[in-house]
Every structure is written in structure tokens, then in C-alpha cells.
Write an enzyme that holds these catalytic residues in place. Structure first.
Site, mmCIF file in Angstrom:
data_model
loop_
_atom_site.group_PDB
_atom_site.id
_atom_site.type_symbol
_atom_site.label_atom_id
_atom_site.label_comp_id
_atom_site.label_asym_id
_atom_site.label_seq_id
_atom_site.Cartn_x
_atom_site.Cartn_y
_atom_site.Cartn_z
ATOM 1 N N ASP A 62 0.815 -1.224 0.000
ATOM 2 C CA ASP A 62 0.000 0.000 0.000
ATOM 3 C C ASP A 62 0.849 1.276 0.000
ATOM 4 O O ASP A 62 0.660 2.172 0.843
ATOM 5 C CB ASP A 62 -0.902 0.036 1.259
ATOM 6 C CG ASP A 62 -1.690 -1.251 1.459
ATOM 7 O OD1 ASP A 62 -2.114 -1.849 0.454
ATOM 8 O OD2 ASP A 62 -1.894 -1.642 2.634
ATOM 9 N N GLU A 272 -11.507 -0.248 -3.290
ATOM 10 C CA GLU A 272 -10.654 0.298 -2.220
ATOM 11 C C GLU A 272 -9.443 0.982 -2.853
ATOM 12 O O GLU A 272 -9.319 1.055 -4.070
ATOM 13 C CB GLU A 272 -10.194 -0.818 -1.265
ATOM 14 C CG GLU A 272 -9.294 -1.852 -1.930
ATOM 15 C CD GLU A 272 -8.909 -3.012 -1.017
ATOM 16 O OE1 GLU A 272 -9.331 -3.066 0.136
ATOM 17 O OE2 GLU A 272 -8.147 -3.878 -1.504
#
Ligand code: FUB
Length: 369
Positions: A62, A272
Site C-alpha cells: 500500500d 478500495e
């Protein structure tokens, strides 16, 4: 004093031999899509990767990248193997601290600045420090992070530091009105900062459909197949960067006919991992489609949208999750992303970077990771 590691980043593309791995979704189900949709040019036992992991001493995922004072800083999740079995809530993503990385240039040495913030130092937090992002205002850096509270509900917190490499000190409470995961903060040219946030399934966004957390709510969005898909949220940040200035609104994504994307449109709808960048005066909202593993983009005239869906700009990586950030460094654009090249395991990921190209017509060239 914090421990620092220096790692030489090898930008060379290479052919890697891997054992076939059984990919499993963050919902804990055997991941058919990841197996069947992986790039077809090489057999499952022999895969080519576009770029190499930026760091191999720890698992990272991420990556939110930024340039501060001419240096590249990366704010990733720090993946660990906590021995927690995979389940519907994504409990196996059990990260408990952040390490901040930096490098002077793309392809240069990567420095690990050690632990910047731990769950144990966040008064309201219980577990699972997921994907963070950072913004700078004045001489202060603001680290935004999603973590579950004592009731196992995700909220977004903020921590501050005078250094981009931390350590960061968390505020005593989560940001009022925040929920779900994956904060991404974009500061426009007029100095206004916006936070984009949200993630469905394990990220709990679907459990806030009524504006209040519904613990009994569906674990997925699948009950509303013929309805407009759940939206990412966007909200202005207060001048002190510590609160929301207003109520989060939907990030509306329409198709080219002006119709909203539907829940059943798994190849295109938001799941997401959102990001915002501005190119040639247009706002590019980019995100993961989750269970179909694409990175997609939609373009708008304002940071708050509405946005028009354009297409996929990155094909699925190895692994179930796909999460990215996009920055400009010395006139070139780069995407930071992750895959599971080092471990072959869904929850033990490694971050990477590669160049991203905007075509003359404003579209983004498709990347095959
Ligand atoms: O790292 C945990 C979660 O996996 C992130 O919050 C999602 O974006 C996905 O990458």
C-alpha cells in the site's frame, strides 16, 4: 535512536522463477480470479515481473509516495505474519506499525527509517494498521491511518511530526465522523486538502450504508447487484488538518453515457485503495476494483467529482490486493504499487515502482505488472 537500513534498489527488469502459489482473497475464500486472470504470457511456475521489490528486509504494501523537499518518501503498510488464519474480515492483515522509507531518486538507495508509529501508541486503537497516507502543511507532516478501535470498527486517525520520516505522535481520538479504510490526501493548487477514503468488504464501507455502523450489515456489497455501486468518500480537511471540514460525500463515477457504475460491474466499480493526482488541469481519481484486481481511473473537472470512468491502467498484480499511488518526480510520472513476488502470500507483500505514461489525449497507458 531509530534503526536505519540502507538497501540498494535494483531497477533492472528480470525473469523470476516462482513456485505456483494458492492465492486467497482477503475474504478468506480460495481466489479463483487471481489464478485465472493472472497474465497468460508465462506458465504459473515461471513469471516475469516488470520491476523488482524496493526493499526485501521487511514486507511492505500500500505505498503512498510523496516528494518532500526534493526527496521521495514512501508511506507503506508494514506486513507481518501474525499467524492469524485468513477469514472474511481480513484479520490476517494484522499489521501493528509503520516504517517510512525514502530515496533521493527513482532507482536510488532506499532507506528504512525504522518504526514511525505503533498501534500501542495510539490510545483508541486495537489492531490492524492498514494503508496510510501523509500530507504536509507549513512545517508539519500529518500521517493519516486506518485502524480498528476497541470494538473492531475501522476509523481514521491522524498523527503529526516535524520530520517526514517520523516518528509520529497520534491524536488521542480518531477523526470525528471518519470510518472505513485507505485514506488518501490530495492538496490542490489553492492549498485546499481533500481526503478520499473507503474500502468495501474487509474495509467495512458497506456497513456504513445508513450513516451509522451496522455490525450485522453484509460483509460484501453483493446484495445490491443492480444498484449503483458503493462509492469512495471525499471530504475537505479543516485548516489545521486534524478534522473533517464538512460531511463526507460520495465520489460519483459515471460511465461515458452519464450512468452510474453498478455493484454488479466488478471490473469497473470502486472497491478500495483510492488516489488522486492532477494532470493538465484534470483530476484523475484512481482506485482498485478489488475482487477483479484491476487499477482503474476516472477523470473529472473538480477534486470532488463527478468523474467519468476511463478504463483500466494496470492489469492484476500477483496477489489478491492491488493498491497504488502516483507522483511526479522531475517531470516524469511514477506509480508505486505492490505484489507478492517475495513471499507468494496474499498478506506478505512487497512494494515496487515503475513509470506511468499519460498519453497525448489524456488517457493513461496500460501497465502490465
Ligand atoms: O493492507 C491492507 C489492505 O489491503 C489495504 O487497506 C487495502 O487497500 C489492501 O491493499
Amino acid at each position: 535512536m531509530k534503526k536505519q537500513n540502507t538497501i540498494v534498489y535494483n531497477a533492472a527488469k528480470s525473469v523470476i522463477l516462482l513456485s505456483a502459489v494458492a492465492a486467497t482473497s482477503c475474504n478468506g475464500k480460495a481466489d479463483k480470479a487471481a489464478d485465472t486472470e493472472a497474465p497468460k504470457e508465462a506458465p504459473a511456475t515461471e513469471k516475469k515481473f516488470l520491476s523488482e521489490p524496493l526493499i526485501s528486509e521487511i514486507y511492505t504494501a500500500d505505498p503512498s509516495a510523496h516528494v518532500f523537499d526534493g526527496k521521495i518518501y514512501i508511506y507503506p503498510s508494514h506486513d507481518i505474519d501474525a499467524g492469524i488464519p485468513e477469514n472474511d474480515n481480513g484479520d490476517h492483515f494484522a499489521m501493528d506499525d509503520y516504517h517510512i522509507l525514502s530515496m533521493d531518486s527513482i532507482g536510488g538507495k532506499v532507506t528504512d527509517h525504522g518504526v514511525a508509529l505503533s498501534v500501542k501508541d495510539i490510545p483508541w486503537a486495537k489492531r490492524q494498521l492498514w494503508a496510510p497516507d501523509v500530507a504536509k502543511k507549513g512545517d508539519t507532516y500529518y500521517l493519516y491511518f486506518p485502524v480498528k478501535d476497541k470494538d473492531d470498527v475501522f476509523h481514521i486517525g491522524v498523527a503529526t511530526s516535524k520530520s517526514p520520516a517520523g516518528p509520529f505522535k497520534a491524536e488521542k481520538e480518531p477523526i470525528s465522523g471518519s470510518y472505513s479504510i485507505d485514506p488518501a490526501v490530495f492538496t490542490d493548487e489553492d492549498g485546499t486538502s481533500y481526503m478520499y477514503f473507503g474500502g468495501i468488504w474487509g474495509g467495512q464501507l458497506q456497513q456504513w450504508a445508513t450513516g451509522k455502523f451496522d455490525a450485522q450489515g453484509s460483509k460484501t456489497d453483493s446484495k445490491q447487484e443492480d444498484k449503483p455501486a458503493l462509492s469512495c468518500k471525499v471530504v475537505k480537511l479543516s485548516k489545521d488538518m486534524l478534522q473533517f471540514d464538512g460531511t463526507p460525500a460520495d465520489v460519483v463515477i459515471n460511465d461515458k453515457d452519464g450512468k452510474p457504475l453498478l455493484t454488479s460491474d466488478h471490473d469497473r466499480r470502486f472497491f478500495e485503495g483510492s488516489w488522486m493526482h492532477k494532470f493538465n488541469g484534470k483530476y484523475y481519481f484512481t482506485y482498485s476494483t478489488g475482487d477483479t484486481h484491476f487499477l482503474a481511473y476516472a477523470i473529472g473537472d473538480k477534486p470532488t467529482g463527478p468523474f467519468t470512468y476511463q478504463g483500466t491502467f494496470m492489469n492484476p498484480v500477483q496477489g489478491w490486493t492491488t493498491h497504488h499511488s502516483i507522483i511526479e518526480v522531475k517531470g516524469k510520472w511514477y506509480i508505486f504499487y505492490h505484489d507478492t513476488q517475495l513471499s507468494g502470500k496474499t498478506h506478505l507483500r512487497n512494494i515496487k515502482v515503475t513509470e506511468l505514461t499519460h498519453n497525448a489525449d489524456g488517457t493513461i497507458e496500460l501497465i502490465n505488472p
